[in-house]
Each structure stands twice: as C-alpha cells, then as structure tokens.
Design an enzyme around this catalytic site. Structure first.
Site, PDB file in Angstrom:
ATOM      1  N   GLY A 122       0.762  -1.114  -0.188  1.00  0.00           N
ATOM      2  CA  GLY A 122      -0.097   0.030  -0.190  1.00  0.00           C
ATOM      3  C   GLY A 122       0.593   1.243   0.086  1.00  0.00           C
TER       4      GLY A 122
ATOM      5  N   ASP B  81      -5.971  -5.234  -4.934  1.00  0.00           N
ATOM      6  CA  ASP B  81      -5.159  -6.299  -4.822  1.00  0.00           C
ATOM      7  C   ASP B  81      -5.733  -7.623  -4.446  1.00  0.00           C
ATOM      8  OD1 ASP B  81      -1.769  -5.979  -4.196  1.00  0.00           O
ATOM      9  OD2 ASP B  81      -2.754  -7.887  -3.945  1.00  0.00           O
TER      10      ASP B  81
ATOM     11  N   LYS C 203       4.844  -0.259 -13.369  1.00  0.00           N
ATOM     12  CA  LYS C 203       6.120  -0.848 -13.295  1.00  0.00           C
ATOM     13  C   LYS C 203       6.221  -1.822 -14.587  1.00  0.00           C
ATOM     14  CE  LYS C 203       7.677  -3.211  -9.576  1.00  0.00           C
ATOM     15  NZ  LYS C 203       8.596  -2.349  -8.768  1.00  0.00           N
TER      16      LYS C 203
END
Lengths: 961, 478
Positions: free
Chosen positions: B53, B99, B180
């Site tokens: 987080g 998530d 990413k």
C-alpha cells in the site's frame, strides 16, 4: 547483415530441464541441450547442441519410440530426431506459440503433440507441429505449472496450478464443441502459487508443491480419469513440511515422492508423506529440475549453481540390532579391524561380539572397571586400552591370525588414581589424563606400559583432556573447556596455549596431517579450526575457523573428506569439500557410546541405545552423491577476470555468494580449481596486478562491508591462490560502505590500489609488506561511485571515476583535485573501456544504466601546470539495447557491449578527422541473465568472449566472415 | 548483520521508515508524479496490485489528505509546516486500491480485493466511482520473483497487460497511466504498442530505483483510444507474440525516450549515507521498525519452521496460550516474537535489543501523522540466559538430580528432552512464560493472561515430551 559469426562454446548457468534415459542423461542448460552418458559409476559429456536462439530449454520429452525428442523454451517448441549411438540430432519441426509453454508431450503413439501454455490453453499439434486445434479452459488465470496426464487425446487430463493457490483439473476432450472447456475439479489446500504438479496414470495420488513451503499429496480411489466422471472425492491426504523455502518441483514414483526446493534441499518422502531423506545439494542454491529412475535407484537434479548431481534414492544400508542378553548394562563399545565389537559393561565385563555371525562371548571380568571405565581403540583398530577409577590401565590386542583378543599390557597404578580420559596417539603410544590435569604419556612395549613423560594441563575447572594427537614432534591436547595446548616432550607445562579455541563444551577431536603440517580441531560449537605447525619455530598458528551447520562435531575422515557430527537425534556424515550431508542416521544423539569405522569402500557405525547394540553397515558408493556437472557460483557473478596461460583461460570470479572461485578452461572442459570463502559479504569487484615474475600476480577482491582482500596467485604452486591480507573497517556504527570497483598501478615504486566506494569516495591504499594501508581519499559527492580507472598522461597519473550521476570525472592524482568532467549518461555508468590513441588523446567507451552506449574522444591538455580536458567528439547509441549496458569491450577495430537484455552486440568503428563512425556488425543472443560484464581475448581473426552474470558463457566470434 | 544493516545500506529504505511510508517504493511514485504533475486535478485514482500500500498511501496523503510532498522526493508535512486537519481534507477524492491480498486501511482509500486480469474488477471500480471514470491508474505490481529471469519478466509483462486492460476500461479520455515494467528483451514491443492509445509514452527510472535494478516505469499520458477501440478486446490487440524487432537498429526503430526522474542532486539509492548526517544537525539515527508489516504471509499461516519440527506452532491469543509443546531451538525467539505480535495488535511497539536482555515496550497511539505519535515507554529486563544447541541453557548453577561422578557439578540445565525425574526444572521453562505474562500486564495495565502455564499444564507437558535427558557435563557417565 552480420559481419561476424558468433559460436557458443560453453555455458554454465541454471539447469532448467533434465531427462534421465537408460544410459544417457539429457540436460537443458540455457539454449543448449547437453547429452551425457551415465552409468552407476561414471558419466561423460558426449554431445552438445544449441537448440534455441537466446531462450532457455524448459522441457525435454522423449517420444515413445525413443528416436525423437521434443524440446520447449518460452513460447517455442521444437522436434529433433535423435540417435544416441551416432549422436546425430536433426531439427524436424518447430513452432512458436502465442504464449509461454509450460509443458509439452507426445501423445497418440507419437502421432501428435500437446502443449499447455501459461494462460491455461491446450494446443494440439501433429507430430510435425502443425496446429490442429486450441482448447481454452474456462479459467484463464496465470499458471506457473501444469501436468499432462495420459497418452491419448481422448484420455488426456490437464492438471494446472494457478497463482491463486488452486489446482484445476480439466479434460480438453470433454466437450470440444464448447467455446471454453469446463473445469472438472478444483483442489484447494495450498496457500500460495503452485510450482509443480505430478500425477502418474495408474497411481491414486497427485503431488503438488507451492510457494507456501509445503508439498501436498492428494488421494482418490481408482484411476484419475474415472474419478473425474463420478462425484468421487479427491482428498487432501497429507501436507508435508520439510523445505525451508519455496518448493519448486516434485516427482511421484512408485514407492517414493521426491521434492526439490529453492533452499537447495532434495527431499525423499514415502507415499504416506513421511520424510525419509533430506539431501543438501547445489551448495544450498536453488534446485530447478529433477528426474528419477526407481529401477536404477537414481535421482538427478539440476541446480541454480550450474551443477548436475546424481544421488541414490535410497541409501543401501544393513541395519542390525543385537539385543544384549546379559543382566549388566553395556557402557562402552568399539569396533575392531575385523568388524568385531568389543564392549564393556557396568560390571566391568568385557565381551567380544560379531554382528554377522551373531555370537557374543564374555572374555574377562575386571573388578577395577566396575561402574566406571574408559574404553578406547587405536587408529589401526587392532588394540584396545581400558582404564578406570583405580589407576589400572590394560591393553588388549587382537590376534590377527585367529581373531582372538589377548591381554598384552598392564599397568597397576595407585588406588584412587582415577583416569579421566585416555587417548591413542598411535599404535604404540597412549596418553592418559589423571587427577589435577596430569597427562601421562605411555609407550607399550613387551607387555608393559612404560611411562615416558608427564605434563600437566593449566589450571581450569574440570581439569582434564578431551582429545589429543601427535603433532610434529609434540603433542596437541584439547581440554574440557575448549582450550588447545601444545606440549613438547621436555616440559611439564604447554609450550603454547590457544584459549577458547572452542567453547566451554570442549574440544572433541584433533587431527594432524603430517604432509601439510595442518592440525584440525573440532568442537561442540559447530566450528572446525585449522592450525599450521611451523616446523622450525615449532609454533602453531591459526589459519581458518569454519562454521558447520551442526553444533556437535565428532571426528574427521580425511580420505573420505568427511566430518562426522551429531545433529539433534541424528548422526551425520558431512562432506566438507562439497559441504553436503552425505548421510543422516537417527540414533538418539551424541550422549551415548558409539563408534564409527570408515574403511576404503565400506563403513560401519555402531551405537548403544536402550541396552541394544545397533550396527549399521554400508558401502560409500551406495550412499554418495556424484557430480555430473560440478557446481559453480550459486548466485550472480559480479566480477570476473581472465588470464591466459599455456593456452588455457584461467577465470577468477567473485559473486553474490561471497566466494572467490578459480577455474580453468582448456577449450573443452571447464574445471573448478578452488573455491575460497573469506569475504564476509558479496564480492563486487576484482583486480589483477601482474608481478615481475610472470607466474605470479596479486589479486585484489572487494565488495560489501568495505572489505578488501589481497591474494597472491602463483601458478607454480599447487594451491594457486593464497590469501595475504584482509582489510576491513570493523566500525559497525558507521553505515555499510560497499567497494564497487578497484584498479591498481605502480606509481613511484609503490603499488597503489584505488577503490571506488558507495559513499562517494575514492580510497587509495598503498601496499607495504603485503599489507594495505589507507594513504589518501578523493572525495566526490554523495553519489555511489561505480567505476574507477587510471590514465597516464606524460608522467602524470589521472584517476577517472564514474558514478550514478552519469559523469566521467577526471582527477589529478598529484593534487587530488578534479580538473574535468564529461556527462556521458543520464544515470549510472556501469561499464567502461578505453584506448589511448596517442600521448594525449583518449577514446572512452561507456555503457550506462540508461541503456545507452557512449563513446567520448577527448584530449588531455596542460594549461600552466594545471591539467585540462578538451572533448573532440562523441557518439551515443541508445537504440540497440533495451536494458542497462553492463559490460563493454574496445579494441582498434571493434567494440562490444552486453546488457541485461541478454544481447551481446558488436560494432565496427573508425575515427575519421576526429569523427567517430560506427557500423553495427552483429548480435549474439545469450541465455545468461543478469549479465554483469565481458572479458575478451582478441586474436587476429577472432574474439574469445567470456560473458558472466547469472552463470558464464564462453563465445567465439569469428571476424573473417 | 542485525536489524540495522538494511538501514545502513539504503537511504530510501531508511527514510521511508522514518517518514512512515509503508515501503520505499513510495518515493518512486512521488518522483514520477513530480516530474509529470501526475496528481494535478486528479480526484479519482486507481492503484492496482496495491499491497502493502505504499502507492495508495502516497495517493491518500496527496489527494485525500491534501499534504504537500516536496519535489526532492522527501516529504514535508505541509506548506505551513502543519498537516491539514481532517476538516480540510478533500472528501471528493476517491482512491481505489485493488489487490488479491488484504492490506491495512488508509484514509480515503477504498479497498477492492480482486484479480486485475478479470474484467469484473474493472466493472467494480466503475461502480465504486458511481459510474465515473478514473483520472489516473497506477500499478507497481511485480510477480514473486522466482529467480528464473525470463519467467519473471514474462509474468511481469502479463501483469502489465492486466493493468493496462483495467486502465483502458476505467480511464477517462485524457487520463494517465503509470506502471512498473522490467527492462528486458521482449517487453519493449508491448510498450511501443501503447503509443497507439496514449498520446505520450516514455520510460522512467526514478532516482530512488537502484542502479542495478532492471525495473523502469512506463508513463503513458493522455489516453486517447482510436475510434472503434473496444477495450474489452485489448488482449487481442496488444501482445508480445511473434513480432521480432531484432532486425531493426538505430533510427529505423522508433525510440521511446528513457528519462531519469527525481532530482539528480537528491538522494542516491545506491550510495551509502552516514547514519549521522552533518547537514541535519537535529537528525539522530535510531532504528525504526517497519511501518506496516504484511498482514498475511502465505507460508507463515500454517507452516512451521522446519528447524523446529516437529514442534506445532500454536496461535498465541490474548487470552491464553493453548499448547506449547517443545522448548526447542529458537524457542525463546518464538515466544518473544509472539509476544511482540500480540503487543502490536494492541498498538504497542516492542523493541527487543539482541545484546541487552531487555524488552522495550512503547505504546503508539494511533495518529494520522507520524509526527503525532504518542509514545509511552516501558523497559523490562529479561532473565539472562543463552541458547545452546537444541535446548535452552540457563546460566545458573542447578544441582544435578541424578547421581553422577564425583566432583562433577553440572553448571547448567540443558533442556533436551524431558522425564519425570526433574519436574522442578520444567518450571523454569514455564517461568519464562510467566515472566512475559507479567510484562504484558505491566506494559498494558490490562489483566490479560497471555501465557497460561501452571502446575496443571505441567502434566500436559510430560505427556507431550517423551524422555528427559540431563547430560552430565563430565561427558563420561551415561
């Protein structure tokens, strides 16, 4: 377009696929398939071929007929015809799937091929790899593993392991008309990504392994494909823990389950999930691949350390239990040369017994050895000495002709002169320890014990000896408190004492090797210490102190490279060369009488437990593992330097696994010479300094925790590499500095070492008497300096440093000031090479973290005693590599670069009127990941390249195409 | 090595803990945002693969709590030095964190447990935004690195594809996307294709990302899908399949710029910084515990440490400890670890010095800003002992219960196994629990019996442990 031709010569990296055949072994290492012959005792490399271009083999499957082999790598599948006699391999078919292939397999009697991909799609091909159809599973999440069971399309069952901890079982032929294929069963029980699944038709078990460190056996009744047709349950039978990290693979055999893990352990379980054997392999690195043959009692594993090892599944041992019938309690026992056991009871009765013929005979009863006795056997195992409370010492000899025991020597002693310990020094001398730490040295001669000398242990609590051995012309004695003493035979007191060599639990064993002059001490604190005896000064000097994975070390068997130890309830044989457990036997721990007799081909271990005498016999060849490919570095090689001598390449490498390794490549074989473990943390850089004597040079290694070690290499010596000095700032309150790069030079008759440090400093050490002293520090900014090198201009030395800010910075060594800088990259400079074009012009090639390859042509000038810099031209290429450039090479015609994108590129260049002209000449796709650099040897027509990173690849580049 | 070692090596790791970020990766988003003004005008943001987080935390503090976060990548609490009080927070800002794993809550962040490769997750996001679309989608997800480089890269590219799939379905026209990626042989192909749906695409490496790391961030600005583009069919549209760009070199190949973000004069992720910095006179180094330890770790849930096998790991609850079978190796560490976790559950911070036999208990009252932590400190001394081999060694002289050779006084008790002969000694093990029990009560002022060990449980122990063995230190008598 290519102007050059690359050929891969040798590769050592992760062994990702392995297949054991009847007399052969197929290994997938990088893009290369290696064929080995293998039998019970030996193995050799027969053939090697490059199957794929830059991708590594993940699977090898043999056709039923055995003359074809199916190989897959990433999203590619290839079929080769194979003849193991003539060693002919020919590519028949190849295909590129749209997704990563997890597993492929021949079905329908070699007529067809199926493959399962990472998104749970089955591709059904003909034997020539023409796609017939694709079947998509309704669950399309990412898989890390899958198993294809049964050999016909109609029967084919897919077991796929998802990243969501589930095993999905489905059948591609279930409803071929449907858009998506139904999942028939879901097995839930794991708590992390599934890494492997295995099922064998005919067995009522499924084995799975996962990220959660567990291995699970699932059970059902009947044949799996029948179970899928019914509502029959697939139950979780047993969850097995034994691995310390992720479990990467498993194989289900008829009587065993084998699992392999990230922790370097290979575990053999029975079908009920009980741990049978735990084998440490691949230097505790990862194990990627495994294959077994139960008939041949063989397990083969391939590891992250580039090694391939073969083990027996079951160590073959004879285990005997001899119930001791008499009323007395057996106290001590020893093994004789003829395998007889001699035993003494608490009543002082001495028995001779034999486990094979199962007889037991009372020989003598000695009152003086009632309730307290010592029983020790000589190293030749033909003589036994007894001692007790009353000062009596008796020697018993084995008559070799009739196998009988005979009383040969006797010492009467004084009443209450208790013997605390007794040690055989050789077959003629014994050392006993009495009250007040008095040590008596006896010679056995003509039936008598002759007292030769008395010495005494220094005053301690519990003043007695626990181990002794002859050591040169003196005696080394270890005491109960872990101190080591060295006595000569003239004095009462020790000549030399090493306090606290081991901890307060004492020294357990001493071993002196007269050829090397090395004394080895073992203790109960996990440590093995080595001392060198100087034959002139007769002084011992501590060489090394090694820590083992067990606390209680017992003895050393030099011929077998074995250390025996106790670990919890187990007796352990540990190979100290390969640092691997050879055998672990449950016996209840070290607090019992036991004896271990290693012979040339066999060994025997006896111990007393609950009044029973237990005998375990085996042959070394039945328990030992064997290296088919010797392991190399476990993790990344950070730095590697090569030397060419006598047509061979010697490689010196240091890496994340903290080891420095020396190896030799003769064009065919890559042979490990030595592994040196002195660094506290990873080794990041190496530097060689050639000495006047051509066979000698200095090697500097450095890395984490600011440690620098100086070694001397001498190619005329048997031990090529010897440590001279270790420099280490032990101030733990400061932050941890890493040494990123080194260079050395002789300046004003002094050898200077330049170290690029992560705290933004260049530290300069001078070498005096084989020691390093910090002489000067050049301070840059608080940027991690990644590289350092030296230029010479006139008679000045210029230091060039490169840091994470992308600048080439030039320092005048004399003044210690920087006089110029060139911005070469937008971030860190990872590699460089340069050429001195003439007295003042230099060409500098750098590879950066920004994926670029940059050349700078510049001139060093002198303005009124001050040095200056004038750039002439530059060249930059940021389109060739897609990841950071980690290694470069530069010569008069060519330059090369390697990058983390696994490409090795070569360019031809020219400098015309100060302008750099570059032409792309070729590329080689390597399978070495995390490339850290290249070492290159140029000959007129070719380049020999050693590429290193996570493994090593030797590549030849032919320039005359 | 000890606890400090990572602090010593990595400035961003240290700073993240000191400033209360859940992970050092927070600085990467801060630096990227600073370079591209990613947060300007953003009220609806999505964080994919959010756990633990740190990126959600940046979004929360920046967008919801309206904190100023300075350009150097180092956080200043607010422009006037005080954090904006809750009444000044932007209640319109909505952040959705997706998530598979749960994570501990953050102000203004809505958690969605879901799989980013599923279309339904995109639909759920839109629902949570009340039908509106997102201004910004970020993803810092990476696979659990297996060590097989090529496989990790492939799985990462699949994650990126998943993130992009969600982004295309939830982003408004003109929205931005940051994710990413690993710089590796094939991944570039995927990124080239991003150019067709975003106006501006570039690679970034924040200075807080280490030099040796292959990670980079793709920043795609101004979402403008072509006409007729159906985001649900994205996976067919993009792919890293068969195309091969190897043949192209130099200018023939369209080059996406590689940029370094973050101020180059700022901290260097690779450099070793002194723990005591000259330019920060008031700064004094002190070890900081991790800000947010993981809520759930797969292998800790049910797997015992193989070192301690066959010990069953009991769950330590505030009420009692059910069973504590074997006082085996690292037994003490385990008890302390459990104690620590228990205290942390009650908002206490426990520091245990490895060399000093002391437990430090600090109560950290929940506060929004790390500056406002209320600390209550307490020190407790542990009985001195060392651990030896497989047992516990209590460094006291205990008379040997069995007859032994003369003069020999064993100086320790080694808890190897157990028999009926020495029930006295067992109590020593229990004392340990009792001691910890006392500490808990002392520290918390609560009457919790964390360790319920008394004479009755001794019987239970006896059953659990088969044989007792007290080795005499002379090493001779059996």
């Amino acid at each position: 377009m290519a102007l050059v031709k690359f050929t891969g010569k040798l590769i050592k990296t992760d062994v990702t696929a392995i297949k054991l055949l009847e007399n052969h072994l197929l290994c997938g290492i990088g893009a290369f398939l290696h064929v080995y012959s293998i039998d019970e005792t030996a193995s050799s490399l027969l053939h090697k071929l490059r199957v794929f271009n830059g991708v590594r083999i993940y699977g090898i499957q043999l056709s039923e007929s055995g003359n074809k082999v199916l190989l897959h790598a990433e999203n590619q599948i290839k079929v080769y015809s194979m003849d193991l006699k003539s060693l002919e391999f020919k590519e028949i078919a190849c295909v590129e799937s749209s997704d990563w292939v997890l597993r492929a397999k021949w079905i329908d009697s070699d007529e067809n091929i199926v493959a399962i991909s990472m998104h749970n799609v089955i591709e059904y091909y003909t034997k020539d790899l023409e796609l017939k159809k694709s079947i998509v599973c309704e669950e399309r999440c990412i898989l890390y593993c899958a198993n294809l069971s049964y050999n016909r399309w109609e029967d084919l069952v897919v077991l796929s392991g998802t990243v969501f901890s589930e095993v999905l079982i489905w059948k591609p032929s279930f409803d071929e008309g449907a858009e998506l294929c139904k999942v028939l069963r879901r097995l839930t029980g794991h708590n992390g990504v599934l890494f492997s699944i295995h099922h064998v038709p005919g067995m009522e078990l499924i084995c799975t392994t996962s990220d959660d460190r567990s291995v699970i056996l699932w059970q059902f009744d009947g044949e799996l494909q029948d179970v899928l047709k019914t509502n029959e349950e697939i139950r979780l039978k047993k969850r097995m823990y034994g691995h310390k990290a992720r479990v990467f693979g498993c194989q289900l055999l008829t009587n065993h389950v084998v699992s392999i893990g990230e922790d370097g352990f290979l575990i053999v379980w029975d079908l009920n999930g009980n741990l049978l054997r735990k084998i440490e392999a691949h230097q505790n690195g990862r194990i990627w691949s495994v294959d077994c043959s139960e008939e041949r009692n063989m397990i083969v594993t391939g590891g992250g350390d580039s090694g391939v090892i073969v083990f027996p599944i079951k160590p073959l041992m004879m285990i005997d239990h001899l119930e001791f019938q008499e009323k007395a309690t057996p106290k001590h026992l020893v093994l004789l040369e003829n395998n007889d056991i001699v035993l003494i009871t608490d009543k002082g009765c001495v028995y001779q017994m034999n486990s094979e013929s199962d007889w037991c005979r009372l020989m003598w009863t000695f009152e003086e050895f009632e309730s307290y006795s010592l029983l020790e056997v000589s190293s030749c195992r033909k003589m036994i000495a007894l001692a007790g409370f009353k000062g009596v010492i008796r020697v018993i000899t084995l008559n070799e002709s009739n196998g009988k025991l005979e009383l040969t020597a006797y010492h009467r002693g004084i009443e209450k002169d208790r013997t605390y310990s007794l040690h055989w020094l050789n077959c003629k001398h014994i050392l006993t320890c009495g009250i007040d730490g008095l040590l008596y040295l006896w010679r056995i001669e003509n039936g008598a014990l002759i007292l030769l000398h008395i010495s005494q242990l220094p005053k301690i609590k519990e003043r007695w000896s626990t181990a002794a051995c002859l050591c040169g012309k003196g005696i080394a004695v270890g005491d109960r408190k872990g101190n080591l003493h060295y006595y000569d035979l003239h004095d009462l007191n020790p000549m030399q004492t090493f306090k606290r060599t081991h901890n307060h639990l004492g020294i357990t064993n001493l071993h002196y090797d007269s050829t090397s002059g090395i004394l080895t001490t073992l203790g109960r604190n996990s440590r093995v210490c080595k001392f060198k005896l100087d034959s002139h000064t007769r002084q011992l000097e501590l060489l090394t102190s090694d820590k083992l994975p067990f606390t209680w070390l017992c003895s050393m068997v030099q011929e077998k490279r074995i250390i025996t130890a106790f670990s919890g309830n187990d007796f352990v044989l540990w190979d100290y060369k390969t640092r691997r457990v050879v055998l672990q036997l449950g016996c209840g721990g070290g607090h019992r009488s036991w004896d271990f007799n290693p012979k040339h081909s066999k060994f025997e271990y006896v111990y007393i437990k609950n009044k029973t005498i237990n005998v375990i016999k085996s042959e070394w060849s039945c328990i030992n593992s064997r290296d088919i490919i010797k392991g190399f570095h476990v993790n990344e090689i950070n730095s590697l330097r090569c030397l060419k001598r006598d047509g061979c390449i010697y490689s010196l490498s240091g890496g994340e696994d903290t080891t420095l390794r020396i190896a030799k490549y003769d064009g065919q074989n890559f042979e490990n010479i030595d592994v040196l473990k002195s660094h506290l943390s990873s080794i990041r850089c190496l530097n060689l300094y050639q000495l006047e004597d051509e066979s000698k040079c200095f090697l500097f290694s450095a890395g984490g925790r600011g440690q620098i070690i100086l070694w001397q290499l001498d190619f005329n010596k048997e031990n090529i590499c010897n440590q001279l000095f270790s420099y280490y700032e032990a101030d733990s309150n400061l932050s941890e500095v890493r040494v990123m790069d080194l260079c050395s030079a002789k300046i004003n008759d002094e050898v200077l070492l330049f170290a690029a440090c992560s705290d933004g400093k260049i530290k300069i050490y001078s070498m005096q008497n084989d020691e390093l002293k910090l002489a000067k520090t050049l301070e840059y900014k608080l940027k991690c300096i990644l590289k350092v090198t030296l230029l010479t201009y006139e008679d000045e030395t210029i230091v060039v440093s490169m840091a994470t800010d992308g600048y080439l910075v030039f320092w005048d060594l004399k003044t210690g000031y920087k006089f110029g800088e060139i911005k070469a990259h937008i971030s860190g400079i990872n590699s460089f090479a340069f050429r001195k074009m003439n007295e003042d012009i230099f060409l500098f090639l750098t590879g950066g973290d920004d994926n670029a390859l940059t050349m700078n042509l510049f001139k060093i000038v002198r303005n009124e005693n001050e040095l200056g810099l004038e750039t002439i031209s530059d060249y930059s290429n940021d389109g060739t590599h897609v990841a950071q450039v980690s290694g470069v090479y530069l010569d008069e015609e060519y330059f090369m670069a390697t990058s983390l994108d696994q490409k090795l590129t070569i360019f031809k260049y020219d400098i015309l009127n100060g302008t750099i002209l570059v032409r792309y000449a070729g590329v080689y796709n390597s399978t070495i990941s995390d490339a850290k650099g290249i070492e290159v040897f140029r000959s007129e027509k070719s380049l020999e390249i050693v590429l290193y990173g996570l493994g090593i690849e030797i590549i030849n580049c032919n320039l005359s195409v | 090595m000890g606890k400090k070692s990572k602090d010593k090596r990595d400035i961003y790791y240290r700073k993240a803990k000191e400033q209360g970020w859940r992970a050092r990766s927070a600085f990467k988003l801060i630096q990227l945002a600073d370079k591209f003004n990613l947060f300007d005008g953003v009220t609806k943001a999505v964080d994919l693969c959010a756990a633990p987080g740190s990126w959600s935390q940046v979004l929360s503090r920046k967008l919801y709590m309206c904190e100023e976060i300075d350009a150097e990548g180092i956080v200043t609490i607010a422009s006037n030095g005080i954090a904006p009080p809750p009444e000044m927070w932007n209640r319109d800002a909505k952040i959705i964190a997706v998530d598979l794993q749960p994570m501990s809550p953050l102000p203004g962040v809505i958690q969605l447990q879901g799989d980013i490769t599923q279309f339904s997750t995109a639909q759920n996001i839109i629902t949570k935004f009340n039908g509106d679309q997102a201004d910004l989608v970020v993803c810092d997800g990476a696979p659990d690195v297996s060590g097989l480089h090529d496989m990790d890269v492939y799985v990462q590219s699949q994650l990126l594809l998943g993130a992009l799939h969600i982004a295309c379905n939830v982003l408004r026209r003109g929205g931005n996307f940051v994710a990413k990626m690993f710089r590796a042989k094939q991944n570039h192909l995927l990124i080239y294709q991003l150019k067709t749906i975003f106006q501006e695409v570039s690679f970034h490496k924040p200075t807080s990302s280490r030099n040796s790391s292959t990670e980079a961030f793709v920043v795609a600005l101004n979402y403008r899908p072509p006409k007729g583009f159906n985001p649900t069919l994205l996976t067919n549209y993009l792919g890293i399949g068969k195309d091969n760009f190897d043949g192209l070199t130099g200018i023939n190949k369209f080059i996406i710029p590689f940029i370094v973000s973050g101020d180059l004069s700022g901290y260097d992720a690779d450099a070793t910084y002194p723990l005591y910095q000259d330019d920060e006179p008031e700064y004094e180094y002190r070890y900081t515990e991790p800000v947010q330890p993981p809520l759930r770790v797969g292998y800790l849930d049910n797997s015992p440490d193989p070192e301690d096998l066959p010990m069953e790991l009991p769950e330590l609850t505030p009420q009692h400890i059910k069973e504590f079978n074997l006082p085996y190796k690292r037994h003490r560490d385990y008890v302390i670890e459990q104690f620590k976790m228990l205290m942390q559950d009650h908002s206490y911070d426990v520091a245990i010095a490895s060399d000093v036999p002391q437990v430090k208990v600090e109560k950290v009252l929940p506060a929004i800003n790390n500056e406002d932590f209320n600390r209550v400190q307490l020190s407790i001394t542990l009985p001195e002992y060392t651990i030896e081999g497989d047992g516990i060694l209590i460094s006291e002289e205990i008379p040997h219960p069995q007859r032994c050779c003369e003069q020999m006084k064993p100086t320790f008790l080694k808890l190897y196994d157990y028999t009926d002969d020495a029930p006295e000694d067992l109590k020593r093990v229990c004392q340990y629990y009792e001691q910890l029990n006392k500490y808990f009560n002392e520290a918390t002022g609560e009457e919790n019996n964390i360790l319920n060990v008394n004479a009755n449980t001794l019987e239970q122990y006896k059953n659990d442990i088969s044989t007792f063995y007290l080795p005499c230190s002379c090493g001779k008598c059996e």
